[in-house]
Scaffold this motif. Structure first.
Motif, PDB file in Angstrom:
ATOM      1  N   PHE A   1      -0.545  -2.230  -9.475  1.00 43.73           N
ATOM      2  CA  PHE A   1      -1.381  -1.066  -9.176  1.00 43.73           C
ATOM      3  C   PHE A   1      -1.239  -0.663  -7.708  1.00 43.73           C
ATOM      4  O   PHE A   1      -1.108   0.520  -7.392  1.00 43.73           O
ATOM      5  CB  PHE A   1      -2.845  -1.367  -9.510  1.00 43.73           C
ATOM      6  CG  PHE A   1      -3.805  -0.338  -9.002  1.00 43.73           C
ATOM      7  CD1 PHE A   1      -3.891   0.913  -9.590  1.00 43.73           C
ATOM      8  CD2 PHE A   1      -4.631  -0.621  -7.928  1.00 43.73           C
ATOM      9  CE1 PHE A   1      -4.785   1.872  -9.123  1.00 43.73           C
ATOM     10  CE2 PHE A   1      -5.525   0.323  -7.448  1.00 43.73           C
ATOM     11  CZ  PHE A   1      -5.587   1.579  -8.050  1.00 43.73           C
TER      12      PHE A   1
ATOM     13  N   VAL B   1      -4.583  -1.916 -15.574  1.00 48.54           N
ATOM     14  CA  VAL B   1      -4.817  -3.262 -15.033  1.00 48.54           C
ATOM     15  C   VAL B   1      -6.059  -3.876 -15.676  1.00 48.54           C
ATOM     16  O   VAL B   1      -6.037  -5.028 -16.123  1.00 48.54           O
ATOM     17  CB  VAL B   1      -4.970  -3.209 -13.498  1.00 48.54           C
ATOM     18  CG1 VAL B   1      -5.381  -4.554 -12.939  1.00 48.54           C
ATOM     19  CG2 VAL B   1      -3.690  -2.713 -12.841  1.00 48.54           C
TER      20      VAL B   1
ATOM     21  N   PHE C   1      -1.360  -7.942 -12.089  1.00 48.56           N
ATOM     22  CA  PHE C   1      -1.241  -6.525 -12.403  1.00 48.56           C
ATOM     23  C   PHE C   1      -1.874  -5.646 -11.335  1.00 48.56           C
ATOM     24  O   PHE C   1      -1.503  -4.483 -11.191  1.00 48.56           O
ATOM     25  CB  PHE C   1      -1.804  -6.238 -13.801  1.00 48.56           C
ATOM     26  CG  PHE C   1      -0.828  -6.602 -14.883  1.00 48.56           C
ATOM     27  CD1 PHE C   1       0.034  -5.666 -15.398  1.00 48.56           C
ATOM     28  CD2 PHE C   1      -0.756  -7.897 -15.367  1.00 48.56           C
ATOM     29  CE1 PHE C   1       0.950  -5.994 -16.375  1.00 48.56           C
ATOM     30  CE2 PHE C   1       0.151  -8.250 -16.335  1.00 48.56           C
ATOM     31  CZ  PHE C   1       1.013  -7.299 -16.843  1.00 48.56           C
ATOM     32  N   PHE C   2      -2.796  -6.193 -10.567  1.00 50.43           N
ATOM     33  CA  PHE C   2      -3.358  -5.448  -9.438  1.00 50.43           C
ATOM     34  C   PHE C   2      -2.270  -5.179  -8.398  1.00 50.43           C
ATOM     35  O   PHE C   2      -2.254  -4.119  -7.770  1.00 50.43           O
ATOM     36  CB  PHE C   2      -4.527  -6.208  -8.810  1.00 50.43           C
ATOM     37  CG  PHE C   2      -5.204  -5.452  -7.713  1.00 50.43           C
ATOM     38  CD1 PHE C   2      -6.031  -4.369  -8.009  1.00 50.43           C
ATOM     39  CD2 PHE C   2      -4.999  -5.784  -6.384  1.00 50.43           C
ATOM     40  CE1 PHE C   2      -6.651  -3.647  -7.001  1.00 50.43           C
ATOM     41  CE2 PHE C   2      -5.616  -5.071  -5.371  1.00 50.43           C
ATOM     42  CZ  PHE C   2      -6.441  -4.004  -5.678  1.00 50.43           C
TER      43      PHE C   2
END
Length: 185
Positions: free
Chosen positions: A75, A85, A71-72
């Motif tokens: 981002f 995140v 999920f980073f």
């Protein structure tokens, strides 16, 4: 105090943190670092008190770390906010590899529904001049961002009964590398 009571108290606090995250993300497009940190500390505390520090625990932490990394990337490409995140990663600690795919599935369904609502609001916002509506959804109706913490939070709330069953002292905990990697890929 029995392990079951500690788990119930911990899950109640988790639900309150999730509800707080949903409300603040909806109103202000912000998910507090303190809330996500509290969710993480709550997980480690509950695991320590209920003697759940074993192989399953380490697989769960590793899985959460991979979720954070995945999920980073979203981002970095500006698809999600930093709070989203951290919230997904902290909630994935509670889910572990066994429940992660279901959580992500619910999250994508609810997130798609939010995107549709957002599109409708953006197309009809000239017709929706109600003061009450505008005050309730100020950030949601006036920005192009989608408060994805809502999808994350409601998905987590859907999973709470399954988290309880999975972490209940009467349920045998089995996690192996196959479950870890199948949950991630």
């Amino acid at each position: 105090i029995s392990n079951n009571i500690i788990l119930l108290i911990s899950l109640t606090l988790l639900v309150l943190c999730i509800l707080h995250s949903i409300m603040t993300d909806f109103r202000f497009l912000i998910i507090s670092n303190k809330t996500t940190l509290f969710i993480v500390i709550l997980f480690f505390t509950e695991s320590l008190i209920n003697s759940r520090i074993d192989n399953t625990f380490f697989y769960t932490v590793l899985c959460s770390f991979f979720v954070f990394l995945l999920f980073f990337v979203f981002f970095v490409f500006n698809f999600l906010g930093g709070g989203d995140v951290k919230l997904v990663a902290s909630i994935s600690l509670w889910l572990g590899p066994a429940l992660l795919l279901d959580f992500l599935f619910y999250m994508s369904l609810i997130g798609g529904g939010l995107a549709l609502i957002k599109i409708v609001l953006m197309k009809t916002k000239k017709h929706l001049n109600s003061v009450v509506f505008t005050n309730m959804t100020y950030k949601f109706s006036r920005t192009k961002e989608i408060p994805y913490g809502i999808a994350i939070g409601f998905s987590a709330l859907i999973m709470i009964p399954r988290i309880y069953i999975n972490l209940s002292p009467n349920t045998p905990q089995t996690t192996n590398l196959y479950e870890l990697f199948s949950a991630l890929f």
